[in-house]
Design a protein around this motif. Structure first.
Motif, PDB file in Angstrom:
ATOM      1  N   HIS A  29      -6.451  35.649 -16.001  1.00  0.00           N
ATOM      2  CA  HIS A  29      -7.213  36.358 -17.023  1.00  0.00           C
ATOM      3  C   HIS A  29      -7.370  37.827 -16.648  1.00  0.00           C
ATOM      4  N   ILE A  30      -7.094  38.698 -17.598  1.00  0.00           N
ATOM      5  CA  ILE A  30      -7.353  40.131 -17.450  1.00  0.00           C
ATOM      6  C   ILE A  30      -8.000  40.593 -18.747  1.00  0.00           C
ATOM      7  N   GLY A  31      -9.120  41.270 -18.640  1.00  0.00           N
ATOM      8  CA  GLY A  31      -9.757  41.820 -19.834  1.00  0.00           C
ATOM      9  C   GLY A  31     -10.953  41.012 -20.289  1.00  0.00           C
ATOM     10  N   ASP A  32     -11.332  41.221 -21.543  1.00  0.00           N
ATOM     11  CA  ASP A  32     -12.514  40.572 -22.094  1.00  0.00           C
ATOM     12  C   ASP A  32     -12.200  39.143 -22.511  1.00  0.00           C
ATOM     13  N   ALA A  33     -13.195  38.282 -22.396  1.00  0.00           N
ATOM     14  CA  ALA A  33     -13.032  36.884 -22.818  1.00  0.00           C
ATOM     15  C   ALA A  33     -14.369  36.344 -23.280  1.00  0.00           C
ATOM     16  N   TYR A  34     -14.347  35.575 -24.331  1.00  0.00           N
ATOM     17  CA  TYR A  34     -15.555  34.920 -24.808  1.00  0.00           C
ATOM     18  C   TYR A  34     -15.779  33.626 -24.050  1.00  0.00           C
ATOM     19  N   SER A  35     -14.705  32.870 -23.838  1.00  0.00           N
ATOM     20  CA  SER A  35     -14.824  31.574 -23.186  1.00  0.00           C
ATOM     21  C   SER A  35     -13.533  31.237 -22.461  1.00  0.00           C
ATOM     22  N   ILE A  36     -13.657  30.751 -21.232  1.00  0.00           N
ATOM     23  CA  ILE A  36     -12.519  30.248 -20.473  1.00  0.00           C
ATOM     24  C   ILE A  36     -12.904  28.857 -19.995  1.00  0.00           C
ATOM     25  N   MET A  40     -16.748  45.641 -23.573  1.00  0.00           N
ATOM     26  CA  MET A  40     -16.193  46.950 -23.386  1.00  0.00           C
ATOM     27  C   MET A  40     -14.769  46.806 -22.844  1.00  0.00           C
ATOM     28  N   PRO A  41     -13.809  47.430 -23.454  1.00  0.00           N
ATOM     29  CA  PRO A  41     -12.429  47.356 -22.968  1.00  0.00           C
ATOM     30  C   PRO A  41     -12.301  47.970 -21.582  1.00  0.00           C
ATOM     31  N   ALA A  42     -11.366  47.436 -20.834  1.00  0.00           N
ATOM     32  CA  ALA A  42     -11.144  47.930 -19.474  1.00  0.00           C
ATOM     33  C   ALA A  42      -9.692  48.322 -19.308  1.00  0.00           C
ATOM     34  N   TYR A  43      -9.459  49.341 -18.509  1.00  0.00           N
ATOM     35  CA  TYR A  43      -8.106  49.739 -18.144  1.00  0.00           C
ATOM     36  C   TYR A  43      -7.820  49.183 -16.764  1.00  0.00           C
ATOM     37  N   VAL A  44      -6.713  48.465 -16.655  1.00  0.00           N
ATOM     38  CA  VAL A  44      -6.358  47.803 -15.405  1.00  0.00           C
ATOM     39  C   VAL A  44      -5.086  48.430 -14.871  1.00  0.00           C
ATOM     40  N   GLY A  45      -5.056  48.653 -13.561  1.00  0.00           N
ATOM     41  CA  GLY A  45      -3.872  49.216 -12.925  1.00  0.00           C
ATOM     42  C   GLY A  45      -2.798  48.165 -12.719  1.00  0.00           C
ATOM     43  N   ALA A  46      -1.903  48.424 -11.803  1.00  0.00           N
ATOM     44  CA  ALA A  46      -0.789  47.518 -11.524  1.00  0.00           C
ATOM     45  C   ALA A  46      -1.296  46.185 -10.984  1.00  0.00           C
ATOM     46  N   ILE A  47      -0.658  45.107 -11.422  1.00  0.00           N
ATOM     47  CA  ILE A  47      -1.011  43.753 -10.990  1.00  0.00           C
ATOM     48  C   ILE A  47       0.258  43.037 -10.565  1.00  0.00           C
ATOM     49  N   LYS A  48       0.192  42.341  -9.447  1.00  0.00           N
ATOM     50  CA  LYS A  48       1.315  41.532  -8.988  1.00  0.00           C
ATOM     51  C   LYS A  48       0.863  40.078  -8.946  1.00  0.00           C
ATOM     52  N   VAL A  49       1.485  39.230  -9.735  1.00  0.00           N
ATOM     53  CA  VAL A  49       1.177  37.804  -9.755  1.00  0.00           C
ATOM     54  C   VAL A  49       2.277  37.083  -9.001  1.00  0.00           C
ATOM     55  N   THR A  50       1.909  36.453  -7.903  1.00  0.00           N
ATOM     56  CA  THR A  50       2.892  35.736  -7.098  1.00  0.00           C
ATOM     57  C   THR A  50       3.203  34.377  -7.696  1.00  0.00           C
ATOM     58  N   SER A  51       2.160  33.627  -8.067  1.00  0.00           N
ATOM     59  CA  SER A  51       2.377  32.333  -8.707  1.00  0.00           C
ATOM     60  C   SER A  51       1.121  31.910  -9.452  1.00  0.00           C
ATOM     61  N   VAL A  52       1.308  31.103 -10.466  1.00  0.00           N
ATOM     62  CA  VAL A  52       0.221  30.520 -11.234  1.00  0.00           C
ATOM     63  C   VAL A  52       0.557  29.056 -11.417  1.00  0.00           C
TER      64      VAL A  52
END
Length: 73
Positions: free
Chosen positions: A20-27, A1-13
């Motif tokens: 990951h944001i949203g649907d995924a079959y495999s990570i 099911m699709p999801a609506y996501v609000g504001a996101i702040k990524v400091t570092s990766v």
């Protein structure tokens, strides 16, 4: 099911992270690591007292590979 996501702040990766944001079959991870540490090494919190008379960390690993990295495409 699709999801609506609000504001996101990524400091570092970091280089071996997954963001990951949203649907995924495999990570799956693209790196592995093995950490050796003695008794009481990873304790966290306030007021911890660790009393070790004699501590040994055995690092012999006869199979060498615990988790292999494979890619699916």
């Amino acid at each position: 099911m699709p999801a609506y996501v609000g504001a996101i702040k990524v400091t570092s990766v970091s280089s071996s992270s997954i963001f990951h944001i949203g649907d995924a079959y495999s990570i799956q991870p693209m790196s592995t690591a093995k950490t050796y540490a003695g008794g009481g090494s990873f304790n966290t919190g306030e007021g911890i007292n660790v009393h070790l008379g004699h501590s040994s960390t055995f690092v012999y690993d006869k199979d060498f590979i615990d988790q292999g990295i494979t890619t699916q495409g």
